[in-house]
Design a protein around this motif. Sequence first.
Motif, PDB file in Angstrom:
ATOM      1  N   LEU A 143      -6.685 -33.629  10.514  1.00 42.38           N
ATOM      2  CA  LEU A 143      -7.107 -32.259  10.066  1.00 42.38           C
ATOM      3  C   LEU A 143      -6.854 -32.276   8.796  1.00 42.38           C
ATOM      4  N   PRO A 144      -5.504 -32.234   8.552  1.00 42.78           N
ATOM      5  CA  PRO A 144      -4.750 -31.713   7.281  1.00 42.78           C
ATOM      6  C   PRO A 144      -5.974 -32.277   5.962  1.00 42.78           C
ATOM      7  N   HIS A 145      -6.385 -33.351   6.506  1.00 43.27           N
ATOM      8  CA  HIS A 145      -7.424 -34.015   4.374  1.00 43.27           C
ATOM      9  C   HIS A 145      -8.987 -33.085   5.090  1.00 43.27           C
ATOM     10  N   ALA A 146      -9.443 -32.721   5.965  1.00 40.34           N
ATOM     11  CA  ALA A 146     -10.830 -32.141   6.191  1.00 40.34           C
ATOM     12  C   ALA A 146      -9.835 -30.371   6.306  1.00 40.34           C
ATOM     13  N   ILE A 147      -9.398 -29.860   6.016  1.00 44.10           N
ATOM     14  CA  ILE A 147      -8.858 -28.902   5.591  1.00 44.10           C
ATOM     15  C   ILE A 147      -8.866 -28.213   4.733  1.00 44.10           C
ATOM     16  N   GLN A 148      -7.885 -29.726   3.369  1.00 43.53           N
ATOM     17  CA  GLN A 148      -8.135 -29.187   2.197  1.00 43.53           C
ATOM     18  C   GLN A 148      -9.563 -29.378   1.763  1.00 43.53           C
ATOM     19  N   LYS A 149      -9.654 -30.661   2.247  1.00 42.23           N
ATOM     20  CA  LYS A 149     -11.669 -30.539   1.604  1.00 42.23           C
ATOM     21  C   LYS A 149     -12.246 -29.179   1.564  1.00 42.23           C
ATOM     22  N   LEU A 150     -12.101 -29.188   2.813  1.00 42.34           N
ATOM     23  CA  LEU A 150     -12.900 -27.544   3.123  1.00 42.34           C
ATOM     24  C   LEU A 150     -12.666 -26.177   2.138  1.00 42.34           C
ATOM     25  N   TYR A 151     -11.091 -26.642   1.960  1.00 33.99           N
ATOM     26  CA  TYR A 151     -10.466 -24.995   0.626  1.00 33.99           C
ATOM     27  C   TYR A 151     -10.845 -25.357  -0.702  1.00 33.99           C
ATOM     28  N   ALA A 152     -10.451 -27.165  -1.081  1.00 34.57           N
ATOM     29  CA  ALA A 152     -10.894 -27.408  -2.239  1.00 34.57           C
ATOM     30  C   ALA A 152     -12.613 -27.404  -2.676  1.00 34.57           C
ATOM     31  N   THR A 153     -13.312 -27.606  -2.022  1.00 35.95           N
ATOM     32  CA  THR A 153     -14.795 -26.764  -1.814  1.00 35.95           C
ATOM     33  C   THR A 153     -15.111 -25.163  -2.216  1.00 35.95           C
ATOM     34  N   PHE A 154     -14.587 -24.220  -1.189  1.00 36.89           N
ATOM     35  CA  PHE A 154     -14.681 -23.214  -1.558  1.00 36.89           C
ATOM     36  C   PHE A 154     -13.631 -22.272  -2.438  1.00 36.89           C
ATOM     37  N   THR A 155     -12.724 -22.979  -2.942  1.00 40.02           N
ATOM     38  CA  THR A 155     -12.329 -22.406  -4.501  1.00 40.02           C
ATOM     39  C   THR A 155     -12.471 -22.995  -5.788  1.00 40.02           C
ATOM     40  N   VAL A 156     -13.600 -23.732  -5.704  1.00 42.82           N
ATOM     41  CA  VAL A 156     -14.394 -24.693  -6.393  1.00 42.82           C
ATOM     42  C   VAL A 156     -14.562 -24.303  -7.597  1.00 42.82           C
ATOM     43  N   ASN A 157     -15.503 -22.738  -7.337  1.00 42.26           N
ATOM     44  CA  ASN A 157     -15.399 -21.597  -8.340  1.00 42.26           C
ATOM     45  C   ASN A 157     -14.364 -20.806  -9.020  1.00 42.26           C
ATOM     46  N   ASP A 158     -12.828 -21.059  -8.317  1.00 44.45           N
ATOM     47  CA  ASP A 158     -12.505 -19.891  -8.969  1.00 44.45           C
ATOM     48  C   ASP A 158     -11.288 -20.420 -10.007  1.00 44.45           C
ATOM     49  N   THR A 159     -10.786 -19.536 -10.517  1.00 41.25           N
ATOM     50  CA  THR A 159     -10.195 -19.444 -11.712  1.00 41.25           C
ATOM     51  C   THR A 159      -8.315 -20.548 -11.767  1.00 41.25           C
ATOM     52  N   LYS A 160      -8.434 -21.121 -11.879  1.00 39.42           N
ATOM     53  CA  LYS A 160      -7.033 -21.750 -11.125  1.00 39.42           C
ATOM     54  C   LYS A 160      -6.017 -22.049 -12.536  1.00 39.42           C
ATOM     55  N   ASP A 161      -4.599 -21.498 -12.311  1.00 39.01           N
ATOM     56  CA  ASP A 161      -3.397 -22.302 -13.597  1.00 39.01           C
ATOM     57  C   ASP A 161      -3.022 -23.298 -13.516  1.00 39.01           C
ATOM     58  N   ALA A 162      -2.865 -23.479 -14.263  1.00 39.52           N
ATOM     59  CA  ALA A 162      -1.491 -24.744 -14.466  1.00 39.52           C
ATOM     60  C   ALA A 162      -1.060 -25.246 -12.866  1.00 39.52           C
ATOM     61  N   TYR A 163      -0.307 -24.479 -12.126  1.00 42.12           N
ATOM     62  CA  TYR A 163       0.988 -25.011 -11.614  1.00 42.12           C
ATOM     63  C   TYR A 163       0.150 -25.063 -10.539  1.00 42.12           C
ATOM     64  N   ARG A 164      -1.355 -23.961  -9.737  1.00 37.99           N
ATOM     65  CA  ARG A 164      -1.592 -23.898  -8.678  1.00 37.99           C
ATOM     66  C   ARG A 164      -2.659 -25.558  -8.853  1.00 37.99           C
ATOM     67  N   LEU A 165      -2.742 -25.712  -9.938  1.00 39.26           N
ATOM     68  CA  LEU A 165      -3.822 -27.359  -9.810  1.00 39.26           C
ATOM     69  C   LEU A 165      -2.780 -28.567  -9.612  1.00 39.26           C
ATOM     70  N   ALA A 166      -1.342 -28.312  -9.412  1.00 41.69           N
ATOM     71  CA  ALA A 166      -1.000 -29.170  -9.297  1.00 41.69           C
ATOM     72  C   ALA A 166      -0.376 -29.497  -7.866  1.00 41.69           C
ATOM     73  N   ILE A 167      -0.432 -27.841  -7.325  1.00 42.70           N
ATOM     74  CA  ILE A 167      -0.107 -28.237  -6.077  1.00 42.70           C
ATOM     75  C   ILE A 167      -1.472 -28.475  -5.497  1.00 42.70           C
ATOM     76  N   GLU A 168      -2.113 -28.388  -5.390  1.00 44.26           N
ATOM     77  CA  GLU A 168      -3.544 -28.922  -4.847  1.00 44.26           C
ATOM     78  C   GLU A 168      -3.489 -30.547  -4.890  1.00 44.26           C
ATOM     79  N   SER A 169      -3.165 -31.124  -6.155  1.00 44.17           N
ATOM     80  CA  SER A 169      -3.434 -32.177  -6.889  1.00 44.17           C
ATOM     81  C   SER A 169      -2.552 -32.818  -5.460  1.00 44.17           C
TER      82      SER A 169
END
Length: 337
Positions: A242-268
Amino acid sequence: MSNVDALVSATTSFNKYTPMPVFVLGLFGNLMNLLIFRRRSLVNNPCTIYLFSATIMNTSILFFGLLIRTLMDGFDIDIVGNNLVICRLRYILLHPSYVLSSWFLVCGSIDRFCISSRSARLRNFSNMKNARRTVLICICIGVLLYCHVIILFDIENRKSGPYCYAQVGLYRVIYDFLFFASFSLLPPFFMMIVGLLTVRNVRLVRVRTGPTTSNVSSLNRKDRQLILMLLIQLISTIICTLPHAIQKLYATFTVNDTKDAYRLAIESLVSQLTRQLLYINASIGFYLYISLSSSAFRQEFYQIIRCSFDSFPFINRFCQNKTNVESQGTNTIQMNQ
Protein backbone atom coordinates in the motif's frame (compact mmCIF):
# COMPACT_ATOMS: atom_id res chain seq x y z
CA MET A 1 26.62 19.09 4.94
CA SER A 2 23.24 20.51 3.91
CA ASN A 3 19.94 18.72 4.42
CA VAL A 4 19.73 17.94 0.70
CA ASP A 5 23.21 16.40 0.65
CA ALA A 6 22.39 14.35 3.75
CA LEU A 7 19.22 12.99 2.14
CA VAL A 8 21.02 12.18 -1.11
CA SER A 9 23.79 10.43 0.82
CA ALA A 10 21.26 8.44 2.83
CA THR A 11 19.43 7.40 -0.34
CA THR A 12 22.66 6.35 -2.03
CA SER A 13 23.81 4.29 0.96
CA PHE A 14 20.38 2.69 1.26
CA ASN A 15 20.36 1.70 -2.42
CA LYS A 16 23.84 0.23 -2.22
CA TYR A 17 23.76 -1.80 0.99
CA THR A 18 20.13 -2.76 1.70
CA PRO A 19 18.93 -4.59 -1.46
CA MET A 20 21.52 -7.38 -1.69
CA PRO A 21 20.73 -8.98 1.71
CA VAL A 22 17.05 -8.86 0.76
CA PHE A 23 17.85 -10.48 -2.59
CA VAL A 24 19.98 -13.26 -1.10
CA LEU A 25 17.56 -14.06 1.73
CA GLY A 26 14.59 -13.80 -0.61
CA LEU A 27 16.16 -16.06 -3.21
CA PHE A 28 16.96 -18.68 -0.56
CA GLY A 29 13.47 -18.43 0.94
CA ASN A 30 11.72 -18.74 -2.42
CA LEU A 31 13.91 -21.70 -3.36
CA MET A 32 12.94 -23.40 -0.09
CA ASN A 33 9.27 -22.67 -0.81
CA LEU A 34 9.54 -24.26 -4.25
CA LEU A 35 11.17 -27.37 -2.78
CA ILE A 36 8.73 -27.67 0.12
CA PHE A 37 5.61 -27.15 -2.00
CA ARG A 38 6.79 -30.01 -4.24
CA ARG A 39 7.08 -32.43 -1.34
CA ARG A 40 4.89 -35.52 -1.48
CA SER A 41 2.72 -34.47 1.46
CA LEU A 42 1.88 -31.09 -0.13
CA VAL A 43 2.18 -31.48 -3.89
CA ASN A 44 -1.30 -32.99 -4.33
CA ASN A 45 -3.04 -30.16 -2.46
CA PRO A 46 -4.73 -27.65 -4.82
CA CYS A 47 -3.86 -24.76 -2.51
CA THR A 48 -0.19 -25.66 -2.84
CA ILE A 49 -0.38 -25.02 -6.60
CA TYR A 50 -1.39 -21.42 -5.92
CA LEU A 51 1.33 -20.92 -3.32
CA PHE A 52 3.89 -22.52 -5.65
CA SER A 53 2.81 -20.20 -8.49
CA ALA A 54 2.96 -17.15 -6.21
CA THR A 55 6.51 -18.13 -5.23
CA ILE A 56 7.54 -18.26 -8.91
CA MET A 57 6.14 -14.75 -9.39
CA ASN A 58 8.01 -13.54 -6.29
CA THR A 59 11.25 -14.95 -7.68
CA SER A 60 10.58 -13.06 -10.93
CA ILE A 61 10.13 -9.87 -8.89
CA LEU A 62 13.50 -10.37 -7.23
CA PHE A 63 15.33 -10.75 -10.55
CA PHE A 64 13.49 -8.28 -12.79
CA GLY A 65 12.74 -5.84 -9.99
CA LEU A 66 15.22 -5.89 -7.14
CA LEU A 67 18.36 -7.01 -8.96
CA ILE A 68 18.00 -4.59 -11.88
CA ARG A 69 16.98 -1.75 -9.56
CA THR A 70 20.02 -2.39 -7.36
CA LEU A 71 22.34 -2.14 -10.35
CA MET A 72 20.65 1.11 -11.40
CA ASP A 73 20.35 2.93 -8.10
CA GLY A 74 23.24 1.49 -6.13
CA PHE A 75 25.97 1.06 -8.73
CA ASP A 76 24.91 3.38 -11.61
CA ILE A 77 24.61 0.47 -14.06
CA ASP A 78 21.49 1.39 -16.03
CA ILE A 79 20.55 -1.36 -18.46
CA VAL A 80 16.92 -0.17 -18.68
CA GLY A 81 17.03 3.59 -19.21
CA ASN A 82 19.34 3.30 -22.20
CA ASN A 83 17.43 0.65 -24.14
CA LEU A 84 13.73 0.96 -24.97
CA VAL A 85 13.32 -2.76 -25.71
CA ILE A 86 14.74 -3.79 -22.32
CA CYS A 87 12.71 -1.03 -20.68
CA ARG A 88 9.43 -2.40 -21.99
CA LEU A 89 10.40 -6.04 -21.59
CA ARG A 90 11.26 -5.51 -17.93
CA TYR A 91 7.89 -4.01 -17.07
CA ILE A 92 5.86 -6.53 -19.07
CA LEU A 93 7.51 -9.18 -16.89
CA LEU A 94 7.71 -7.27 -13.60
CA HIS A 95 4.28 -5.72 -13.10
CA PRO A 96 2.27 -8.84 -14.07
CA SER A 97 4.46 -10.73 -11.60
CA TYR A 98 3.49 -8.27 -8.86
CA VAL A 99 -0.19 -8.62 -9.70
CA LEU A 100 -0.21 -12.39 -10.16
CA SER A 101 1.65 -12.99 -6.90
CA SER A 102 -1.26 -11.35 -5.05
CA TRP A 103 -4.04 -12.93 -7.12
CA PHE A 104 -2.63 -16.41 -6.68
CA LEU A 105 -3.02 -15.87 -2.94
CA VAL A 106 -6.62 -14.82 -3.57
CA CYS A 107 -7.16 -18.07 -5.48
CA GLY A 108 -5.62 -20.01 -2.60
CA SER A 109 -8.01 -18.32 -0.18
CA ILE A 110 -10.97 -19.22 -2.41
CA ASP A 111 -9.76 -22.82 -2.55
CA ARG A 112 -9.68 -22.99 1.25
CA PHE A 113 -13.16 -21.51 1.38
CA CYS A 114 -14.46 -24.19 -0.99
CA ILE A 115 -12.80 -27.14 0.77
CA SER A 116 -14.25 -26.04 4.13
CA SER A 117 -17.77 -25.40 2.82
CA ARG A 118 -20.86 -27.43 3.73
CA SER A 119 -21.80 -27.55 0.05
CA ALA A 120 -20.53 -30.68 -1.71
CA ARG A 121 -20.55 -28.76 -4.98
CA LEU A 122 -18.14 -26.16 -3.60
CA ARG A 123 -15.93 -28.81 -2.03
CA ASN A 124 -15.68 -30.60 -5.37
CA PHE A 125 -14.46 -27.37 -6.95
CA SER A 126 -11.23 -27.71 -4.95
CA ASN A 127 -9.24 -30.13 -7.08
CA MET A 128 -5.96 -30.23 -8.96
CA LYS A 129 -7.52 -29.84 -12.41
CA ASN A 130 -9.37 -26.65 -11.50
CA ALA A 131 -6.30 -25.27 -9.70
CA ARG A 132 -4.07 -25.73 -12.76
CA ARG A 133 -6.74 -24.28 -15.02
CA THR A 134 -7.21 -21.25 -12.75
CA VAL A 135 -3.46 -20.57 -12.69
CA LEU A 136 -3.32 -20.59 -16.50
CA ILE A 137 -6.35 -18.29 -16.74
CA CYS A 138 -4.82 -15.85 -14.23
CA ILE A 139 -1.56 -15.76 -16.19
CA CYS A 140 -3.41 -15.05 -19.45
CA ILE A 141 -5.47 -12.27 -17.84
CA GLY A 142 -2.38 -10.74 -16.23
CA VAL A 143 -0.51 -10.64 -19.53
CA LEU A 144 -3.51 -9.20 -21.39
CA LEU A 145 -4.07 -6.62 -18.66
CA TYR A 146 -0.53 -5.26 -19.08
CA CYS A 147 0.22 -6.00 -22.75
CA HIS A 148 -0.09 -2.27 -23.60
CA VAL A 149 3.25 -1.77 -21.82
CA ILE A 150 4.95 -3.03 -25.00
CA ILE A 151 3.70 0.07 -26.85
CA LEU A 152 2.98 2.81 -24.33
CA PHE A 153 6.02 2.70 -22.05
CA ASP A 154 8.81 5.10 -22.91
CA ILE A 155 12.11 6.47 -21.64
CA GLU A 156 11.71 9.93 -20.14
CA ASN A 157 14.70 12.24 -19.82
CA ARG A 158 14.81 13.74 -16.32
CA LYS A 159 17.37 15.83 -14.48
CA SER A 160 18.40 12.73 -12.58
CA GLY A 161 18.81 10.78 -15.83
CA PRO A 162 16.74 8.55 -18.12
CA TYR A 163 13.59 7.12 -16.53
CA CYS A 164 11.62 4.19 -17.94
CA TYR A 165 7.92 4.28 -17.16
CA ALA A 166 4.45 4.91 -18.59
CA GLN A 167 4.13 7.84 -20.97
CA VAL A 168 3.41 11.15 -19.25
CA GLY A 169 -0.21 12.30 -19.32
CA LEU A 170 -3.56 10.59 -19.03
CA TYR A 171 -2.10 7.15 -19.71
CA ARG A 172 0.24 7.37 -16.72
CA VAL A 173 -2.66 8.31 -14.43
CA ILE A 174 -4.75 5.42 -15.74
CA TYR A 175 -1.82 3.02 -15.48
CA ASP A 176 -1.06 3.94 -11.87
CA PHE A 177 -4.73 3.47 -10.95
CA LEU A 178 -4.70 0.10 -12.75
CA PHE A 179 -1.62 -1.02 -10.84
CA PHE A 180 -3.04 0.30 -7.56
CA ALA A 181 -6.37 -1.50 -8.04
CA SER A 182 -5.02 -4.80 -9.39
CA PHE A 183 -2.15 -5.12 -6.93
CA SER A 184 -2.71 -3.09 -3.77
CA LEU A 185 -6.48 -2.70 -3.41
CA LEU A 186 -8.53 -5.61 -4.74
CA PRO A 187 -6.36 -8.63 -3.78
CA PRO A 188 -6.09 -7.76 -0.05
CA PHE A 189 -9.82 -6.95 0.02
CA PHE A 190 -10.81 -10.30 -1.48
CA MET A 191 -8.31 -12.23 0.66
CA MET A 192 -9.71 -10.65 3.81
CA ILE A 193 -13.34 -11.40 2.92
CA VAL A 194 -12.71 -14.95 1.73
CA GLY A 195 -10.39 -15.66 4.67
CA LEU A 196 -13.04 -14.63 7.19
CA LEU A 197 -15.65 -16.75 5.42
CA THR A 198 -13.28 -19.71 5.48
CA VAL A 199 -12.68 -19.36 9.22
CA ARG A 200 -16.45 -19.32 9.67
CA ASN A 201 -16.81 -22.50 7.59
CA VAL A 202 -14.16 -24.34 9.59
CA ARG A 203 -15.81 -23.41 12.88
CA LEU A 204 -19.19 -24.58 11.62
CA VAL A 205 -17.69 -27.91 10.52
CA ARG A 206 -16.15 -28.45 13.96
CA VAL A 207 -19.42 -27.65 15.73
CA ARG A 208 -21.41 -29.93 13.42
CA THR A 209 -19.12 -32.98 13.55
CA GLY A 210 -17.72 -32.70 17.08
CA PRO A 211 -14.19 -33.55 18.20
CA THR A 212 -14.53 -37.33 17.88
CA THR A 213 -14.01 -37.68 14.13
CA SER A 214 -10.29 -37.91 13.54
CA ASN A 215 -10.44 -37.36 9.75
CA VAL A 216 -12.43 -34.19 10.12
CA SER A 217 -10.16 -32.95 12.92
CA SER A 218 -7.13 -33.64 10.72
CA LEU A 219 -8.72 -31.81 7.80
CA ASN A 220 -9.57 -28.86 10.02
CA ARG A 221 -6.01 -28.72 11.34
CA LYS A 222 -4.60 -28.58 7.80
CA ASP A 223 -7.17 -26.00 6.83
CA ARG A 224 -6.31 -23.85 9.81
CA GLN A 225 -2.63 -23.98 8.97
CA LEU A 226 -3.20 -22.98 5.35
CA ILE A 227 -5.66 -20.27 6.38
CA LEU A 228 -3.13 -18.90 8.85
CA MET A 229 -0.42 -18.91 6.17
CA LEU A 230 -2.68 -16.98 3.80
CA LEU A 231 -3.83 -14.49 6.44
CA ILE A 232 -0.24 -13.77 7.49
CA GLN A 233 0.68 -13.29 3.84
CA LEU A 234 -2.31 -10.95 3.47
CA ILE A 235 -1.12 -8.75 6.32
CA SER A 236 2.36 -8.68 4.80
CA THR A 237 0.92 -7.72 1.41
CA ILE A 238 -1.12 -4.85 2.82
CA ILE A 239 1.77 -3.45 4.87
CA CYS A 240 4.32 -3.76 2.08
CA THR A 241 2.33 -2.79 -1.02
CA LEU A 242 0.00 0.00 0.00
CA PRO A 243 2.73 2.61 0.75
CA HIS A 244 4.29 2.15 -2.71
CA ALA A 245 0.94 2.42 -4.46
CA ILE A 246 0.19 5.68 -2.62
CA GLN A 247 3.65 7.01 -3.45
CA LYS A 248 3.17 6.22 -7.17
CA LEU A 249 -0.20 7.99 -7.23
CA TYR A 250 1.33 11.00 -5.47
CA ALA A 251 4.20 11.13 -7.96
CA THR A 252 1.77 10.96 -10.87
CA PHE A 253 -0.48 13.75 -9.62
CA THR A 254 2.47 16.04 -8.76
CA VAL A 255 4.57 15.36 -11.85
CA ASN A 256 3.97 18.89 -13.18
CA ASP A 257 4.53 20.67 -9.85
CA THR A 258 7.56 22.87 -9.32
CA LYS A 259 9.76 21.18 -6.72
CA ASP A 260 12.91 22.39 -5.02
CA ALA A 261 15.95 20.22 -4.39
CA TYR A 262 14.95 19.40 -0.81
CA ARG A 263 11.51 18.14 -1.83
CA LEU A 264 12.97 16.07 -4.65
CA ALA A 265 15.47 14.50 -2.26
CA ILE A 266 12.72 13.58 0.21
CA GLU A 267 10.55 12.12 -2.56
CA SER A 268 13.48 10.09 -3.86
CA LEU A 269 14.19 8.62 -0.42
CA VAL A 270 10.51 7.80 0.17
CA SER A 271 10.30 6.19 -3.26
CA GLN A 272 13.26 3.95 -2.51
CA LEU A 273 11.88 2.97 0.89
CA THR A 274 8.42 2.07 -0.42
CA ARG A 275 9.89 0.18 -3.38
CA GLN A 276 12.08 -1.84 -1.03
CA LEU A 277 8.95 -2.89 0.86
CA LEU A 278 7.67 -4.53 -2.34
CA TYR A 279 10.85 -6.56 -2.60
CA ILE A 280 10.65 -7.51 1.07
CA ASN A 281 7.09 -8.71 0.47
CA ALA A 282 8.39 -10.94 -2.35
CA SER A 283 11.13 -12.30 -0.07
CA ILE A 284 9.48 -12.83 3.28
CA GLY A 285 6.96 -15.61 2.61
CA PHE A 286 9.18 -18.53 3.60
CA TYR A 287 10.22 -16.89 6.87
CA LEU A 288 6.61 -16.08 7.77
CA TYR A 289 5.47 -19.62 7.02
CA ILE A 290 8.23 -21.33 8.97
CA SER A 291 8.17 -19.06 12.03
CA LEU A 292 4.55 -18.04 12.52
CA SER A 293 2.16 -20.44 10.87
CA SER A 294 2.44 -24.06 9.73
CA SER A 295 4.03 -26.90 11.69
CA ALA A 296 3.66 -29.12 8.61
CA PHE A 297 5.68 -26.58 6.62
CA ARG A 298 8.43 -26.64 9.26
CA GLN A 299 8.52 -30.43 9.29
CA GLU A 300 8.98 -30.54 5.52
CA PHE A 301 11.78 -27.97 5.78
CA TYR A 302 13.57 -30.01 8.45
CA GLN A 303 13.22 -33.09 6.26
CA ILE A 304 14.84 -31.25 3.34
CA ILE A 305 17.73 -30.20 5.60
CA ARG A 306 18.23 -33.79 6.77
CA CYS A 307 18.17 -35.03 3.18
CA SER A 308 20.72 -32.36 2.26
CA PHE A 309 23.09 -33.57 4.98
CA ASP A 310 22.65 -37.13 3.74
CA SER A 311 23.70 -35.96 0.28
CA PHE A 312 27.12 -34.91 1.62
CA PRO A 313 28.86 -38.04 3.01
CA PHE A 314 31.72 -36.07 4.58
CA ILE A 315 29.36 -33.92 6.67
CA ASN A 316 27.24 -36.91 7.53
CA ARG A 317 30.26 -38.96 8.69
CA PHE A 318 31.59 -35.99 10.64
CA CYS A 319 28.30 -35.62 12.51
CA GLN A 320 28.11 -39.36 13.18
CA ASN A 321 31.72 -39.50 14.45
CA LYS A 322 31.12 -36.51 16.69
CA THR A 323 28.02 -38.17 18.10
CA ASN A 324 29.90 -41.44 18.69
CA VAL A 325 32.75 -39.64 20.45
CA GLU A 326 30.32 -37.80 22.71
CA SER A 327 28.51 -41.07 23.51
CA GLN A 328 31.78 -42.83 24.35
CA GLY A 329 32.84 -39.95 26.57
CA THR A 330 29.53 -40.09 28.42
CA ASN A 331 29.81 -43.85 28.92
CA THR A 332 33.38 -43.49 30.26
CA ILE A 333 32.33 -40.89 32.80
CA GLN A 334 29.45 -43.07 33.95
CA MET A 335 31.78 -46.10 34.37
CA ASN A 336 34.29 -44.05 36.39
CA GLN A 337 31.54 -42.86 38.65
